[in-house]
Design a protein around this motif. Structure first.
Motif, short mmCIF file in Angstrom:
data_model
loop_
_atom_site.label_atom_id
_atom_site.label_comp_id
_atom_site.label_asym_id
_atom_site.label_seq_id
_atom_site.Cartn_x
_atom_site.Cartn_y
_atom_site.Cartn_z
N LEU A 1 84.67 -25.17 36.00
CA LEU A 1 86.14 -25.25 37.13
C LEU A 1 86.82 -26.47 36.62
O LEU A 1 86.26 -27.59 36.27
N THR A 2 88.26 -26.34 36.73
CA THR A 2 88.81 -27.39 35.95
C THR A 2 89.44 -28.52 36.76
O THR A 2 89.81 -29.78 36.37
N ASP A 3 89.27 -28.38 38.03
CA ASP A 3 89.36 -29.53 38.87
C ASP A 3 88.68 -29.48 40.05
O ASP A 3 87.81 -28.29 40.36
N ASP A 4 88.55 -30.30 40.84
CA ASP A 4 87.51 -30.34 41.95
C ASP A 4 87.82 -29.51 43.38
O ASP A 4 87.06 -29.20 44.06
N GLY A 5 89.27 -29.73 43.36
CA GLY A 5 89.94 -28.68 44.35
C GLY A 5 89.40 -27.30 44.09
O GLY A 5 88.93 -26.57 45.23
N ALA A 6 89.21 -26.72 42.90
CA ALA A 6 88.61 -25.46 42.55
C ALA A 6 87.19 -25.54 42.96
O ALA A 6 86.77 -24.36 43.47
N VAL A 7 86.49 -26.61 43.01
CA VAL A 7 85.19 -26.42 43.31
C VAL A 7 84.84 -26.31 44.91
O VAL A 7 84.14 -25.48 45.19
N ALA A 8 85.78 -26.93 45.42
CA ALA A 8 85.69 -26.84 47.00
C ALA A 8 86.17 -25.43 47.31
O ALA A 8 85.61 -25.00 48.26
#
Ligand code: MG
Length: 412
Positions: A203-210
């Motif tokens: 996942l390329t950013d942490d928003g995507a992880v959330a």
């Protein structure tokens, strides 16, 4: 506070940590040949990452900063982060194979003494403003996860492999995501741990992880200037922007002049502009007798009306016996900085029949630029013989003249 949905981070007692991601290799900006990993590349005399760290340190809400670095960059990071406000900058953490893994490691480093909120930010976005940090933190009073970004204003096209447009994508609701991305700490740590346990690693950013973990993530607008430095042209634009901002802040332009001369004596090398050059003689003097730097130091001191080199470093003082004259230059630059100013440009003319200066010119410029904290293009070093006339022509010694341009704020 009883309602966990109103964390009110604007309150003074909320603990906000910043996690800077600086573990990339940065090949798009030119890679190692263009000056090493881009997060450590100099921008207006300071590493990009240092600019980014300072942007957060200047914000009162930030209590701690942890930087995630590449395993090969420990020395670069130590140099970049040396003397950063002790206490608020934690020791760097070594990153992993992917951005996602790097962030998780940074979060784990904070988990022992967990903050209320964490802002994850790209180390190569040095222009983050206090307003953007405020917007991110304020939004975390209403949401558990936020991503800053800019609404897409251009018409967006999707093409096939041959470049043919397949569709015009409606831009309504489209954003370009940037950083910081802010989270309640426990929320994002749990999301990262679950993603790692599930084998999700790209996942390329942490928003995507959330998002992956099922959390509601909200967009918050940031300013257009919060750019990520990726390509050479990004760096050139950033350098121009910082230079222009600095110059506007420092409108009082002063030019100082300096002159010095030292006599030859028996020896095998001279020091000129910080460079040791083998020669049939050395220069007589109490310090290393670097006539070029002495002239430059006097020029800088003259620009700020602060005496001369002999006053600050008397030859009678045994501390300066054999001293490297770069120390005197560092002191002069420090005096300029104490006044809130910068050395904007230096120019030195060396008068000598020998040795030849040309082969050493760029080494001298690099040393002087490094001490002054300016690009090497802002340092001139020239040399001339004296056509065999006078004391220089008779090879009795070397003389040097210098000018320094200093920019200062206008006194209030
Ligand atoms: Mg001298």
């Amino acid at each position: 506070m009883s309602d966990s949905n109103s964390l009110a981070p604007a309150a003074m007692n909320v603990n906000v940590a910043v996690l800077l991601v600086a573990a990339g290799r940065g090949s798009r900006a030119g890679g190692p040949d263009a000056g090493g990993p881009k997060q450590y590349r100099a921008l207006a005399g300071k590493p990009v990452l240092r600019h980014t760290v300072e942007a957060f340190l200047h914000h009162p809400v930030v209590t701690r900063i942890v930087t995630v670095i590449h395993p090969d960059d420990a020395d670069l990071a130590a140099a970049c982060l040396a003397d950063v406000a002790a206490g608020r900058a934690l020791p760097p953490v070594t990153g992993g194979r992917t951005r996602q893994e790097s962030v998780r490691r940074g979060l784990e480093a904070l988990a022992g003494d967990p903050p209320d909120l964490v802002l994850v930010h790209d180390g190569v976005r040095p222009f983050v403003t206090g307003g953007t940090i405020d917007a991110c933190v304020d939004a975390l009073g209403r949401h558990e996860a936020v991503v800053v970004g800019v609404p897409v204003v251009d018409t967006v096209k999707r093409t096939g492999p041959d470049g043919r447009i397949l569709e015009t994508v409606p831009r309504e609701g489209l954003w370009r995501a940037a950083t910081p991305q802010g989270f309640r700490f426990a929320t994002i740590l749990d999301a990262h741990r679950r993603a790692a346990a599930a084998g999700v690693s790209d996942l390329t950013d942490d928003g995507a992880v959330a998002e992956w973990a099922g959390h509601a993530v909200h967009m918050v607008a940031c300013d257009e200037g919060n750019t990520k430095l990726t390509t050479q042209s990004d760096f050139a634009a950033a350098e121009a922007r910082l230079t222009a901002e600095t110059f506007l802040r420092l409108p009082d332009v002063r030019v100082g002049v300096g002159y010095d001369v030292h006599r030859f004596e028996e020896g095998d090398a001279v020091v000129l502009g910080g460079v040791t050059i083998p020669h049939s003689h050395k220069l007589n003097g109490h310090s290393d007798a670097d006539v070029a730097l002495h002239a430059l130091v006097d020029a800088i001191l003259g620009a700020i009306g602060d005496g001369d080199i002999g006053q600050h470093f008397p030859p009678s003082d045994p501390r300066w016996r054999g001293a490297a004259s770069t120390l005197f230059l560092e002191d002069a630059v420090r005096r300029v900085r104490e006044r809130g100013g910068i050395v904007a440009h230096c120019d030195i003319a060396i008068l000598a029949e020998a040795p030849k200066v040309g082969p050493h010119r760029d080494a001298m410029r690099a040393i002087i630029a490094g001490v002054c904290g300016i690009p090497v293009e802002r340092v001139g070093v020239k040399a001339t013989t004296n056509e065999k006339m006078g004391f220089v022509g008779r090879r009795e010694g070397i003389a040097a003249m210098a000018t320094a341009t200093v920019r200062l704020p206008v006194a209030p």
